[in-house]
Design an enzyme around this catalytic site. Structure first.
Site, mmCIF file in Angstrom:
data_model
loop_
_atom_site.group_PDB
_atom_site.id
_atom_site.type_symbol
_atom_site.label_atom_id
_atom_site.label_comp_id
_atom_site.label_asym_id
_atom_site.label_seq_id
_atom_site.Cartn_x
_atom_site.Cartn_y
_atom_site.Cartn_z
ATOM 1 N N GLU A 122 0.835 -1.195 0.000
ATOM 2 C CA GLU A 122 0.000 0.000 0.000
ATOM 3 C C GLU A 122 0.867 1.240 0.000
ATOM 4 O O GLU A 122 2.096 1.160 0.087
ATOM 5 C CB GLU A 122 -0.943 -0.010 1.219
ATOM 6 C CG GLU A 122 -1.959 -1.136 1.191
ATOM 7 C CD GLU A 122 -2.911 -1.108 2.355
ATOM 8 O OE1 GLU A 122 -3.979 -1.733 2.244
ATOM 9 O OE2 GLU A 122 -2.615 -0.473 3.378
ATOM 10 N N ARG A 374 -0.460 8.989 9.175
ATOM 11 C CA ARG A 374 -0.369 7.541 9.398
ATOM 12 C C ARG A 374 0.009 6.800 8.127
ATOM 13 O O ARG A 374 -0.543 7.037 7.060
ATOM 14 C CB ARG A 374 -1.725 7.019 9.905
ATOM 15 C CG ARG A 374 -1.775 5.500 10.060
ATOM 16 C CD ARG A 374 -3.122 5.058 10.578
ATOM 17 N NE ARG A 374 -4.189 5.284 9.639
ATOM 18 C CZ ARG A 374 -4.636 4.384 8.762
ATOM 19 N NH1 ARG A 374 -4.079 3.193 8.685
ATOM 20 N NH2 ARG A 374 -5.646 4.668 7.966
#
Length: 553
Positions: A122, A374
């Site tokens: 990701e 994050r």
């Protein structure tokens, strides 16, 4: 016990956990195994959590071609200079053991053709280390496995206040279908999830109303890094869509999908070396800038080149088909949406706050792992690792005096929820400026009303949603819940806006249009406390800058 609250029920336990997602349930299981009497308060049902909706997976160091150092480096780079280096290493290093414990509990992860756990990549990750379940239903599998542990949960119960005394936490005042209740306890863990309902469109469930942030502030704890709200770059766009919106997992881009504008041009070309797999703040900002340049309210994700899309991403496929889009044959319309609060209640890596007996874990906490942005799929990792540690840490409070002897009445300040969501969406989204932040704060301040969350206990209380009378002498719990949620949203919005206005730079997922670059002298966290007369007080939290590389933008 002296009380102005009409108490209908009482309980006494060693640990109260507020929230039933990954962090709360993991903590509950750990504490229970150590002999603690635990009670979980959950506003909704067994699956009304942000964990349930997590698609991508869990970021955990892979056994080959990966290392703790590599995962730490990726996390710190995404965190744009505000990660606590020691916290990152501690939590990342605990990932494999935490996943093993979850697997022992019965969680089943997808396997590759070689029979080993399948891993994807990701945004922001330098390698394929994301494990997943059900293709794109990892959170649902984590929630299922933890729910199956049979932990004591009181569903439909919301915490109104954490009561403290000279020795710290003494208990919780809550509201449920049975009326107001008191739970005597020396330890409370906040595991309430995020604050997505501050915005008109979010990937968060309806219960993500910033409750944990507000409960911590009311109890005297500090919160930090609230200005860093991560907007997921690819939320499924539908005209006029509001409330919880389905996200299109980053893993779709990890498998080869590309972002294009209405003319078919790449959205991220030349923006970042990793292109569509750049950190989320970079991709969200690129999309926002492209939409502004083209005068559109969305871009597209082209996933047509992915073989077996429906099998790999069944949840996403179902969401797209429900809006008339076939992702195997058509472009998927997407736009950024409020997704994750990178900051929260200030804690150490064991969930301890500055208030003895008050802990926080999961999205509601600021451990120092996420910094200013994050890294994808580090959220479930943090919930598992810190949840377990917080559950163990709560044992230090066993034996501390924890009777609630008196419950005085109190008031809360709240603004209309629709107004809060409107001004936050307008002025505190992907790109912000000082004028807009000031305007948002002024409008919320001017709209505040003062009331007691206990007023709903009076006869013939009116339900604020459907307007039906509750009947003579009958308690209407949802009325109080709605009021306390609105109060939590209002306080959390004020704290976020104050912190965002103070940060005169762009860093991570906080972008100020008039201050487009990070400022080295601002490499510290901003903490907020609730002072006298409900005033918000700012202070700074030093960040270990020695082990943190220069901010990457």
């Amino acid at each position: 016990m002296t009380a102005t609250v009409p108490v209908s029920w009482e309980a006494e336990v060693d640990l109260v956990i507020i929230g039933g997602g990954v962090a709360g349930l993991t903590a509950a299981r750990t504490a229970s195994l150590r002999g603690l009497r635990v009670l979980i308060l959950s506003k909704g049902g067994p699956t009304d959590t942000s964990t349930q909706y997590a698609q991508g997976g869990i970021a955990v160091v892979a056994p080959q071609g990966d290392s703790v150092d590599s995962h730490v480096r990726d996390t710190v780079e995404a965190g744009a200079g505000l990660c606590e280096a020691d916290a990152v290493r501690s939590i990342v290093a605990g990932g494999q053991a935490a996943v093993a414990a979850l697997t022992d509990l019965g969680a089943v992860f997808d396997l590759g053709r070689d029979g080993q756990i399948s891993r994807t990549r990701e945004g922001g990750h330098s390698t394929r280390r994301i494990i997943h379940a059900g293709g794109d239903a990892t959170g649902a599998e984590v929630q299922r496995a933890l729910n199956a542990a049979g932990l004591p949960v009181l569903f439909g119960a919301a915490a109104l206040r954490v009561v403290t005394g000279p020795d710290g936490v003494r208990g919780v005042v809550a509201v449920s279908d049975n009326g107001f209740g008191v739970v005597h306890t020396p330890a409370v863990l906040l595991a309430t999830g995020g604050l997505g309902q501050l915005y008109a469109s979010s990937t968060n469930p309806p219960g993500a109303t910033g409750d944990g942030v507000a409960l911590a502030l009311w109890a005297g704890a500090a919160v930090a890094d609230l200005e860093f709200v991560q907007f997921h770059p690819t939320v499924l766009y539908t005209p006029g869509g509001v409330g919880r919106r389905p996200l299109i997992s980053e893993a779709v881009r990890g498998e080869g999908a590309i972002l294009v504008d209405t003319d078919g041009n790449s959205v991220t070309a030349g923006v970042h070396p990793r292109g569509d797999l750049a950190p989320r703040d970079v991709v969200s900002r690129a999309i926002a800038e492209r939409m502004r340049a083209t005068g559109t309210d969305h871009v597209f994700l082209d996933a047509r080149r992915i073989d077996g899309f429906a099998q790999r991403f069944p949840t996403i496929t179902a969401s797209c088909l429900a809006t008339g889009i076939d992702p195997a044959a058509q472009l998927i319309p997407v736009a950024p949406g409020a997704h994750y609060q990178c900051g929260g209640v200030l804690t150490d890596t064991h969930g301890r706050t500055g208030v003895p007996g008050l802990y926080a874990a999961g999205e509601v906490a600021r451990t120092g792992l996420h910094g200013a942005n994050r890294l994808a799929s580090n959220s479930l990792l943090e919930g598992l690792v810190v949840g377990e540690r917080a559950g163990a840490a709560a044992a230090e409070r066993v034996g501390v005096r924890s009777r609630i002897e008196e419950i005085p009445s109190w008031t809360v300040e709240f603004a209309d929820r629709a107004l809060v969501q409107q001004v936050m969406t307008e002025h505190a989204s992907v790109v912000r400026d000082g004028v807009g932040l000031g305007s948002a704060l002024a409008r919320i301040e001017a709209a505040r009303s003062v009331a007691s969350p206990l007023d709903a206990a009076s006869p013939r209380a009116v339900h604020p949603i459907d307007g039906t009378g509750s009947g003579e002498g009958v308690f209407d719990a949802p009325c109080s819940l709605r009021r306390i949620e609105d109060a939590a949203l209002t306080l959390t919005a004020r704290a976020l806006l104050v912190a965002a206005a103070d940060r005169a730079e762009s860093r991570g997922c906080h972008t100020r249009s008039e201050y487009p670059v990070p400022v080295e002298d601002r490499r510290y966290s901003t903490a907020v406390r609730l002072g006298a007369d409900a005033a918000l007080e700012l202070s700074t939290v030093a960040v270990d800058v020695v082990a943190v590389p220069a901010c990457v933008r």
